[in-house]
Each structure stands twice: as C-alpha cells, then as structure tokens.
Motif scaffolding. Structure first.
Motif, PDB file in Angstrom:
ATOM      1  N   GLU A   7       1.265  -1.037  -0.346  1.00 12.78           N
ATOM      2  CA  GLU A   7       0.026   0.266   0.507  1.00 12.78           C
ATOM      3  C   GLU A   7       1.098   1.166   0.032  1.00 12.78           C
ATOM      4  O   GLU A   7       0.904   2.213  -0.972  1.00 12.78           O
ATOM      5  CB  GLU A   7      -1.161  -0.292   1.386  1.00 12.78           C
ATOM      6  N   MET A   8       2.137   1.141   0.852  1.00 13.56           N
ATOM      7  CA  MET A   8       2.692   2.526   0.706  1.00 13.56           C
ATOM      8  C   MET A   8       3.250   2.964  -1.020  1.00 13.56           C
ATOM      9  O   MET A   8       3.874   3.929  -0.880  1.00 13.56           O
ATOM     10  CB  MET A   8       3.567   1.856   2.274  1.00 13.56           C
ATOM     11  N   ARG A   9       4.109   1.546  -0.865  1.00 10.34           N
ATOM     12  CA  ARG A   9       4.105   2.137  -2.731  1.00 10.34           C
ATOM     13  C   ARG A   9       3.627   1.766  -3.320  1.00 10.34           C
ATOM     14  O   ARG A   9       3.585   2.618  -4.329  1.00 10.34           O
ATOM     15  CB  ARG A   9       5.137   0.660  -2.983  1.00 10.34           C
ATOM     16  N   ALA A  10       2.385   1.691  -3.335  1.00 10.37           N
ATOM     17  CA  ALA A  10       1.739   2.633  -4.158  1.00 10.37           C
ATOM     18  C   ALA A  10       0.453   4.112  -4.289  1.00 10.37           C
ATOM     19  O   ALA A  10      -0.304   4.525  -5.095  1.00 10.37           O
ATOM     20  CB  ALA A  10       0.395   1.452  -4.544  1.00 10.37           C
ATOM     21  N   VAL A  11       1.195   4.650  -3.124  1.00 11.03           N
ATOM     22  CA  VAL A  11       0.657   5.948  -2.569  1.00 11.03           C
ATOM     23  C   VAL A  11       0.738   7.002  -3.643  1.00 11.03           C
ATOM     24  O   VAL A  11      -0.175   7.399  -3.167  1.00 11.03           O
ATOM     25  CB  VAL A  11       1.275   5.747  -1.129  1.00 11.03           C
ATOM     26  N   ARG A  12       1.865   6.399  -3.868  1.00  5.64           N
ATOM     27  CA  ARG A  12       2.316   8.141  -4.893  1.00  5.64           C
ATOM     28  C   ARG A  12       1.415   7.713  -5.898  1.00  5.64           C
ATOM     29  O   ARG A  12       1.180   9.509  -6.546  1.00  5.64           O
ATOM     30  CB  ARG A  12       3.350   8.189  -5.307  1.00  5.64           C
ATOM     31  N   ALA A  13       1.109   7.116  -6.927  1.00  9.19           N
ATOM     32  CA  ALA A  13       0.246   6.306  -8.075  1.00  9.19           C
ATOM     33  C   ALA A  13      -1.042   6.860  -7.671  1.00  9.19           C
ATOM     34  O   ALA A  13      -2.149   7.975  -8.207  1.00  9.19           O
ATOM     35  CB  ALA A  13       0.088   5.289  -8.948  1.00  9.19           C
ATOM     36  N   GLY A  14      -1.646   6.963  -6.261  1.00  6.91           N
ATOM     37  CA  GLY A  14      -2.776   6.822  -5.955  1.00  6.91           C
ATOM     38  C   GLY A  14      -3.579   8.391  -5.749  1.00  6.91           C
ATOM     39  O   GLY A  14      -4.504   8.612  -6.250  1.00  6.91           O
ATOM     40  N   ALA A  15      -2.255   8.998  -4.525  1.00  8.38           N
ATOM     41  CA  ALA A  15      -2.775  10.448  -4.941  1.00  8.38           C
ATOM     42  C   ALA A  15      -2.219  11.310  -6.025  1.00  8.38           C
ATOM     43  O   ALA A  15      -3.535  11.844  -6.312  1.00  8.38           O
ATOM     44  CB  ALA A  15      -1.342  10.972  -3.929  1.00  8.38           C
ATOM     45  N   ASP A  16      -1.691  11.089  -7.084  1.00 12.37           N
ATOM     46  CA  ASP A  16      -1.400  12.005  -9.084  1.00 12.37           C
ATOM     47  C   ASP A  16      -3.216  11.631  -8.656  1.00 12.37           C
ATOM     48  O   ASP A  16      -3.600  12.572  -9.761  1.00 12.37           O
ATOM     49  CB  ASP A  16      -0.489  10.971  -9.649  1.00 12.37           C
ATOM     50  N   ARG A  17      -3.968  10.049  -8.934  1.00 16.57           N
ATOM     51  CA  ARG A  17      -4.957   9.879  -9.491  1.00 16.57           C
ATOM     52  C   ARG A  17      -6.266  10.730  -8.720  1.00 16.57           C
ATOM     53  O   ARG A  17      -7.159  11.408  -9.512  1.00 16.57           O
ATOM     54  CB  ARG A  17      -5.490   8.889  -9.533  1.00 16.57           C
ATOM     55  N   ILE A  18      -5.359  11.324  -7.956  1.00 12.60           N
ATOM     56  CA  ILE A  18      -6.863  12.585  -7.409  1.00 12.60           C
ATOM     57  C   ILE A  18      -6.687  14.210  -6.916  1.00 12.60           C
ATOM     58  O   ILE A  18      -6.773  14.741  -6.434  1.00 12.60           O
ATOM     59  CB  ILE A  18      -7.218  12.364  -6.035  1.00 12.60           C
ATOM     60  N   SER A  19      -4.840  13.820  -7.584  1.00 13.43           N
ATOM     61  CA  SER A  19      -4.663  15.511  -7.610  1.00 13.43           C
ATOM     62  C   SER A  19      -4.317  15.439  -6.981  1.00 13.43           C
ATOM     63  O   SER A  19      -3.997  17.122  -6.146  1.00 13.43           O
ATOM     64  CB  SER A  19      -5.551  16.745  -8.391  1.00 13.43           C
ATOM     65  N   ALA A  20      -3.787  15.338  -5.751  1.00 17.37           N
ATOM     66  CA  ALA A  20      -3.379  15.498  -4.073  1.00 17.37           C
ATOM     67  C   ALA A  20      -2.055  15.441  -3.813  1.00 17.37           C
ATOM     68  O   ALA A  20      -0.778  14.309  -4.659  1.00 17.37           O
ATOM     69  CB  ALA A  20      -4.216  13.990  -3.430  1.00 17.37           C
ATOM     70  N   SER A  21      -2.053  15.948  -3.001  1.00 16.08           N
ATOM     71  CA  SER A  21      -0.185  16.589  -2.486  1.00 16.08           C
ATOM     72  C   SER A  21       0.013  15.670  -0.865  1.00 16.08           C
ATOM     73  O   SER A  21      -0.770  15.405  -0.433  1.00 16.08           O
ATOM     74  CB  SER A  21      -0.661  17.691  -2.168  1.00 16.08           C
ATOM     75  N   LEU A  22       1.000  15.038  -1.491  1.00 15.40           N
ATOM     76  CA  LEU A  22       2.049  14.401  -0.093  1.00 15.40           C
ATOM     77  C   LEU A  22       2.709  14.820   0.633  1.00 15.40           C
ATOM     78  O   LEU A  22       2.997  14.462   1.993  1.00 15.40           O
ATOM     79  CB  LEU A  22       2.443  13.321  -1.350  1.00 15.40           C
ATOM     80  N   GLY A  23       2.653  16.159  -0.020  1.00 14.59           N
ATOM     81  CA  GLY A  23       3.562  16.992   0.608  1.00 14.59           C
ATOM     82  C   GLY A  23       5.062  17.025   0.401  1.00 14.59           C
ATOM     83  O   GLY A  23       5.801  16.208   0.106  1.00 14.59           O
TER      84      GLY A  23
END
Length: 413
Positions: free
Chosen positions: A43-59
């Motif tokens: 889940e951690m390794r997939a988080v950036r792709a998931g955040a990109d899909r909703i145009s969210a910032s990971l800080g």
C-alpha cells in the motif's frame, strides 16, 4: 499550515479484545501478521500513484508517524524493520519526527523495543485504562497495576521519555474513589501526557449487547451511570490541571511542551495518510482536500480487491484504472465542508477557533451564516463566543457531539 504529512499505521492484532470495543481489531491468528505487513508495504509503495490520480499532494516530508490499533507492539522486530524500510523508501521522514507506538502494558518485547528505538520511535502510548486491577480485568485487559508501573519504568530506562497513559472513566465496578486513585497514579508516574476518555459502549460489542439485554456478564450491571462518569471526567480535568498536566483537547492533557504532534494534525486539518485496516486519510488538493478510508474488514484488506472496492485508490495489485473506478471512495472536501470541519475540529481544542483566521480562509459570509447557530449554542451555556475566538465551555466539552450537530451551515444541513 505545514505541508508535512503525518502517517498513521493501523495494526489490528490484539491478544484479547476489550469487552467494550467494536474497533476493526481482534485476536486474529499470528499467521496473518506476515501477509498483513506485506500488504501495508504494498500500500505504501502504491501511494504516490494513488495520490496523483486524485491530484492530491503528499507534502514535502513526514514529521509524525503513529502506530495504532489493536496492539502494534505484537509485531516482531523484523516486521517493524520491514515496515520502516518501506516507509522510508517512499517518504522523507524528518530526523526529528515524532514516532509513537500504542502499546498494552506487558506486551512489548525487549527485542521489539530495541528495534523500534533504532528506527526512531520516541513516544509510547500505554492503554492502561485503569490502575485498579478489578476494573481492568472486567473489560478484558490482561495487565495489572504492578505491570503498568514496571512498564513505565522499563521504557524510561530504555530512553523513551515521551509517554502517554490512557484512562477511561465509567468502567464496570468503577467508583468515585477508584477513579480518583487511577488519576492520582497517573500523576504520580510523572508521565508528560495523559488521555482521559468517557466509556463509550458500542451496542455491537460484547459489553454493549449484554447491557441491552440487561445481563450481568462482563460487569454490565456494574457500569456506572453516564452522569457519574461525566462528573469524574470533570474532576479529572481539574486534578490534572492542578498537577501541571493541562487540558489542551477534549480528551488530552499534557505537561508544557509535550502535546501530541500527530493528533494535533487531525484537529488543525493538517494532511495525514493512513495505512492498514480501517485507516483514514486526508490530503490537500487544489480544490481543498480529499478524505478516504480503507476497508474495516481484515480479510478484505488481505485479499484481492474487486473493481471499485475500498482499497482501489492505492491498490497496486489492480494496476492503473480509470478515475471513475476509485473516486467513488473519495470524499472531496470543498470550501463549505472545510469551514464546518474547521469549526468542529478546532472546537475540540481548549484554545478553540481563531475567528480572524477563519474569516481570512473562508470569507465572512460563511461565518455570518453560522452565527445564529453559534449564538444559540452560546445561550445554552455550551460555547464561549468572543470577537476573535470561540471555544467550548466545560459543559460543552461533555456534550461536544450535540454542539457540533447544531453548527451545520444552513445550506448544508
């Protein structure tokens, strides 16, 4: 507002489930733990792709990490090392990050403690609930007062000074005198942080079902009245404050300089990511924010998730999909909802809500629309309202959910 993200990692495994608990945790078999840890890392390794899909910032970085549950300390040293390797592989964890472990007294092995400290863990939260053995045993806790005191001393010797103790008012067999004893013991331990909760019995828990049926198992007939428990909570607020452990949030008390940095993120609407069963997240977007949560079912979390399932956003096993297949699980927070959240969450803090900051962020129109409800709650003695700030009264903190339900913006109600 800081753009640093907090990380919450849910570990749902327990040695025994408390009778009042209906959280997504339980005494699951240890054979599930390796797969669960693997799934967390996926889940951690997939988080950036998931955040990109909703145009969210990971800080820009991670400045708090919180292992909750469940009883996270049941994981092995090797499993924690695997989690931290994945975490640091995806995030820039600040050198001074606050890293907290929830722990049941007597359930943290020396090897695991050593490994956690090597990984930067610097804060422990003990689920004491009561320093009276009869009360602890009544709700399924496996520790004694003697074990609690020994554990506090042990982790201090190991170099962990940031310690929180959880206490619950309203446990079966609890009395005014026994509650005072638990509060006094927490103060005498000289820990820098104490959390005080009123017993909440879910009707689907073992204790809840027994109370509904007017039975006697699990001490159901010995649960104090809500009025008694509320009175004990109020007394604890005064006692802790007199001892220098000041209340800063409805359930949280700290000595100067020792507030929980991670929990403050929730109440001040700073971004955070949750991994694991029933973990919740809030990330910032250009439009405001996005909230989403994982499934609360362990088997679903461990298994293959079907199209549109609750783990769709960050599920690396499913590959890239169209936006319509995951956005149904994401709650996009616009200005109106963000305004409401700023009131509800900010009022949990003793310092309350800075009205000038709210005006700067959301404009004056929303605040004017909410003013009739605010004045009504003020007239009921639940809210103190000034020109530049509002905060709950002592009585308002006891019925905070009622206050929050009254503060819905008319157009959103």
């Amino acid at each position: 507002m800081s753009d640093a993200v907090g990380i919450y990692i849910s570990i749902p495994f327990c040695k025994a489930k408390c009778t009042f608990c209906n959280f997504a945790s339980g005494a699951f078999g240890a054979e599930r733990m390796p797969r669960y840890v693997d799934r967390l890392c996926e889940e951690m390794r997939a988080v950036r792709a998931g955040a990109d899909r909703i145009s969210a910032s990971l800080g820009g970085s991670v400045d708090t990490v919180y292992f909750g549950g469940g009883t996270p300390s049941l994981l092995s040293a090797t499993q924690f090392r695997q989690i931290f390797d994945a975490l640091r592989g995806e995030f820039d964890v600040a050198r001074d990050a606050e890293i907290t472990l929830e722990c049941a007294p007597g359930q943290l092995g020396d090897e695991t403690l050593d490994e956690l400290q090597r990984q930067g863990m610097n804060r422990i939260s003990f689920g004491v609930q009561s320093f009276v053995d009869r009360e602890s045993a009544a709700v399924g806790r496996l520790h004694t007062r003697e074990q609690c005191e020994a554990e506090i001393a042990r982790v201090r010797r190991a170099g962990v000074g940031e310690i929180n103790l959880d206490l619950i008012a309203g446990l079966p067999h609890q009395t005014e005198e026994s509650w005072k004893f638990s509060v006094d013991q927490a103060i005498a331990s000289e820990v820098p942080h104490v959390s005080v909760y009123l017993l909440e019995v879910d009707e689907d828990s073992r204790l809840g079902r027994e109370m509904l049926e007017q039975g006697t198992r699990y001490g159901a007939a010995a649960v104090p009245s809500e009025d008694d428990a509320a009175g004990w909570y109020e007394q604890a607020c005064l006692t802790l404050d007199d001892a220098g452990v000041g209340q800063y949030e409805i359930s949280n008390f700290a000595r100067s300089g020792h507030r929980s940095r991670h929990n403050l993120k929730y109440w001040t609407r700073q971004p955070y990511l949750g991994f694991g069963v029933d973990a919740h997240s809030m990330l910032l977007t250009a439009e405001g924010a996005a909230r989403f949560a994982n499934t609360d079912d362990l088997e679903t979390y461990l298994g293959v998730v079907v199209e549109g399932g609750p783990l769709r956003l960050f599920d690396s096993s499913q590959g890239v999909s169209s936006s319509s297949s995951f956005c149904s699980d994401v709650d996009h927070i616009g200005a109106e909802a963000a305004f409401e959240e700023s009131l509800f969450l900010g009022l949990r803090l003793n310092e309350g809500v800075d009205l000038d900051r709210v005006r700067d962020q959301f404009g004056d129109a929303m605040l004017r629309a909410a003013m009739p409800a605010l004045l009504e709650v003020q007239d009921a003695g639940l809210l103190e309202l000034y020109s530049d700030r509002m905060r709950l009264t002592t009585r308002g903190r006891l019925v905070s959910n009622e206050v929050f339900s009254r503060l819905l913006i008319p157009s959103a109600a």
